[in-house]
Design an enzyme around this catalytic site. Sequence first.
Site, mmCIF file in Angstrom:
data_model
loop_
_atom_site.group_PDB
_atom_site.id
_atom_site.type_symbol
_atom_site.label_atom_id
_atom_site.label_comp_id
_atom_site.label_asym_id
_atom_site.label_seq_id
_atom_site.Cartn_x
_atom_site.Cartn_y
_atom_site.Cartn_z
ATOM 1 N N GLU A 364 0.830 -1.224 0.000
ATOM 2 C CA GLU A 364 0.000 0.000 0.000
ATOM 3 C C GLU A 364 0.859 1.268 0.000
ATOM 4 O O GLU A 364 0.531 2.267 0.647
ATOM 5 C CB GLU A 364 -1.043 -0.038 1.114
ATOM 6 C CG GLU A 364 -1.993 -1.216 0.900
ATOM 7 C CD GLU A 364 -3.280 -1.147 1.651
ATOM 8 O OE1 GLU A 364 -3.780 -0.037 1.882
ATOM 9 O OE2 GLU A 364 -3.793 -2.230 2.002
HETATM 10 N N1 CAA Z 1 -5.690 12.043 -3.484
HETATM 11 C C1 CAA Z 1 -6.235 12.659 -4.589
HETATM 12 N N2 CAA Z 1 -5.526 12.956 -5.693
HETATM 13 C C2 CAA Z 1 -4.210 12.641 -5.683
HETATM 14 C C3 CAA Z 1 -3.582 12.023 -4.595
HETATM 15 C C4 CAA Z 1 -4.383 11.730 -3.456
HETATM 16 N N3 CAA Z 1 -3.856 11.138 -2.379
HETATM 17 N N4 CAA Z 1 -2.279 11.835 -4.885
HETATM 18 C C5 CAA Z 1 -2.074 12.332 -6.115
HETATM 19 N N5 CAA Z 1 -3.255 12.826 -6.592
HETATM 20 C C6 CAA Z 1 -3.464 13.478 -7.889
HETATM 21 C C7 CAA Z 1 -2.512 14.676 -8.042
HETATM 22 O O1 CAA Z 1 -3.065 15.832 -7.462
HETATM 23 C C8 CAA Z 1 -2.382 14.770 -9.550
HETATM 24 O O2 CAA Z 1 -3.506 15.444 -10.047
HETATM 25 P P1 CAA Z 1 -3.375 16.506 -11.287
HETATM 26 O O3 CAA Z 1 -2.819 15.698 -12.437
HETATM 27 O O4 CAA Z 1 -4.750 16.996 -11.495
HETATM 28 O O5 CAA Z 1 -2.394 17.535 -10.813
HETATM 29 C C9 CAA Z 1 -2.458 13.311 -10.009
HETATM 30 O O6 CAA Z 1 -3.101 12.580 -8.937
HETATM 31 C C10 CAA Z 1 -1.093 12.686 -10.273
HETATM 32 O O7 CAA Z 1 -0.338 12.853 -9.078
HETATM 33 P P2 CAA Z 1 1.248 12.723 -9.024
HETATM 34 O O8 CAA Z 1 1.822 13.534 -10.159
HETATM 35 O O9 CAA Z 1 1.702 13.015 -7.650
HETATM 36 O O10 CAA Z 1 1.449 11.182 -9.404
HETATM 37 P P3 CAA Z 1 2.746 10.308 -9.536
HETATM 38 O O11 CAA Z 1 2.665 9.486 -10.764
HETATM 39 O O12 CAA Z 1 3.976 11.164 -9.360
HETATM 40 O O13 CAA Z 1 2.614 9.272 -8.305
HETATM 41 C C11 CAA Z 1 2.898 8.444 -6.068
HETATM 42 C C12 CAA Z 1 2.627 9.653 -6.989
HETATM 43 C C13 CAA Z 1 2.660 8.986 -4.658
HETATM 44 C C14 CAA Z 1 4.325 7.938 -6.196
HETATM 45 C C15 CAA Z 1 1.903 7.301 -6.390
HETATM 46 O O14 CAA Z 1 2.186 6.681 -7.616
HETATM 47 C C16 CAA Z 1 1.871 6.244 -5.310
HETATM 48 O O15 CAA Z 1 1.190 6.400 -4.302
HETATM 49 N N6 CAA Z 1 2.584 5.094 -5.535
HETATM 50 C C17 CAA Z 1 2.462 3.931 -4.663
HETATM 51 C C18 CAA Z 1 1.357 3.038 -5.158
HETATM 52 C C19 CAA Z 1 0.846 2.114 -4.099
HETATM 53 O O16 CAA Z 1 0.638 2.498 -2.954
HETATM 54 N N7 CAA Z 1 0.582 0.868 -4.499
HETATM 55 C C20 CAA Z 1 0.049 -0.120 -3.599
HETATM 56 C C21 CAA Z 1 -1.080 -0.847 -4.255
HETATM 57 S S1 CAA Z 1 -2.098 -1.890 -3.260
HETATM 58 C C22 CAA Z 1 -1.121 -3.079 -2.574
HETATM 59 O O17 CAA Z 1 -0.123 -2.792 -2.008
HETATM 60 C C23 CAA Z 1 -1.504 -4.524 -2.642
HETATM 61 C C24 CAA Z 1 -2.537 -4.957 -1.705
HETATM 62 O O18 CAA Z 1 -3.469 -5.620 -2.130
HETATM 63 C C25 CAA Z 1 -2.411 -4.709 -0.225
#
Ligand code: CAA
Length: 380
Positions: A364
């Site tokens: 996550e």
């Molecule tokens: N809430 C709402 N909107 C959000 C947000 C949030 N928390 N975070 C980003 N956004 C929006 C931004 O505002 C942006 O919007 P605009 O284009 O309108 O400006 C858009 O989303 C893109 O944001 P970023 O440019 O920040 O995106 P990024 O590509 O740089 O990624 C990141 C940011 C934080 C690295 C993200 O990719 C991330 O969280 N990565 C980790 C993924 C993850 O947690 N995966 C786990 C999956 S589930 C799992 O683990 C398995 C399971 O079953 C338990």
Amino acid sequence: MDFALTEEQAKIQAMVKEFAEKDLAPTVVERDEKGEFPMELFKKLGKTGAYGLPYPKEVGGLGGSYLAYALSVMEVSKVDGAFGIIFSVDTSLYGGSIMNSSAPTEIKKKFLEPIVYGEKIGSFGLTEHGAGSDAAGCKTVAVQDGDEWVINGAKCFNTNGPVADYTVIYALTDPALGTKGMAAFVVEKGTPGFTVGKVENKMGIRQAQVSEMNLENVRVPAENMIAKPGEGFKLAMATLDGGRIGVAAQGLGIAKGAYETAIAYMKEREQFGKPICKNQYLAFKMAELKTRIDAAELLLYKAAIAHDTKKRFSAEAAEAKLFCTDTAMEVTTQCVTMLGGNGYMKEYNVERMMRDAKITQIYEGTNEIMKLVISGGLFR
Ligand code: CAA
């Protein structure tokens, strides 16, 4: 900020604690060993409506707070960390995707109500082999065909995937737009072309079933699209904010379970003619762990309360996830040491807790990604 629990929150916490101690504790070592999904116990807790705790009554939920939900995940995780993530993915990643979406109320109700009482199980399909921390690297695509969408691609590390009745699949409707071309769909178990791939053989959380989910010309009705093209990535990110509070609660629960086990052991175990807790070096170590657990608990409360106030709480959730899960790893590792040779043996539980703790720092959003989320807001 008021951290006092309401009467209802305290009642729910006590009820889940009783379930964890009476129903989960007696068989947890054996269930970890077998590594099977604990279906009967999952259904038993489901009868209380626990999986719909934080969702409003109009969509079939219990109308409780996110704090009550987090405390419930913490209580089960104290005894059984695998059960904690099964619960958390069902409620906060699957349920959260539905709840945070712009789908009409009747669609939310259709896909949420059956999970509230554990009649159906939910999963969350975002991660792919080439899109882990970089969730925007998703390659799964969805193409409209009349009243249906046709989905092709492959997801991985889907917790609850093999047993889920409903999986939220995040897919690109316009790959050229990247995250701005992402949508989300509910795909039901048994839909032709939707199959379970490799089921992972894991170090910890062994009862949680984690797998690849393959999609080959999977057709879903248009009403199953819960996030329209362009809304999917933000839905995934906002939902993960809630999920990270669940993982923080899981980590804190695992830490508390190990800490309480070590305290009890240290009062009983005698060496050099006295209980080992009389050794000041060991007692001071436990004092440090207790302080860390209490600090982690405050961050968890802060994040859950921020969720309940409906403001954006990405940083609070990331701080809680980072600190609670690092605490889980530190505390479980130290507690294995406190139990000496016995700590390494399965019947003393702490070795399982240490194995379960490791993944909480990874899924996550890794704890490095948590630092990215926290630091992203520091210099605005
Ligand atoms: N809430 C709402 N909107 C959000 C947000 C949030 N928390 N975070 C980003 N956004 C929006 C931004 O505002 C942006 O919007 P605009 O284009 O309108 O400006 C858009 O989303 C893109 O944001 P970023 O440019 O920040 O995106 P990024 O590509 O740089 O990624 C990141 C940011 C934080 C690295 C993200 O990719 C991330 O969280 N990565 C980790 C993924 C993850 O947690 N995966 C786990 C999956 S589930 C799992 O683990 C398995 C399971 O079953 C338990």
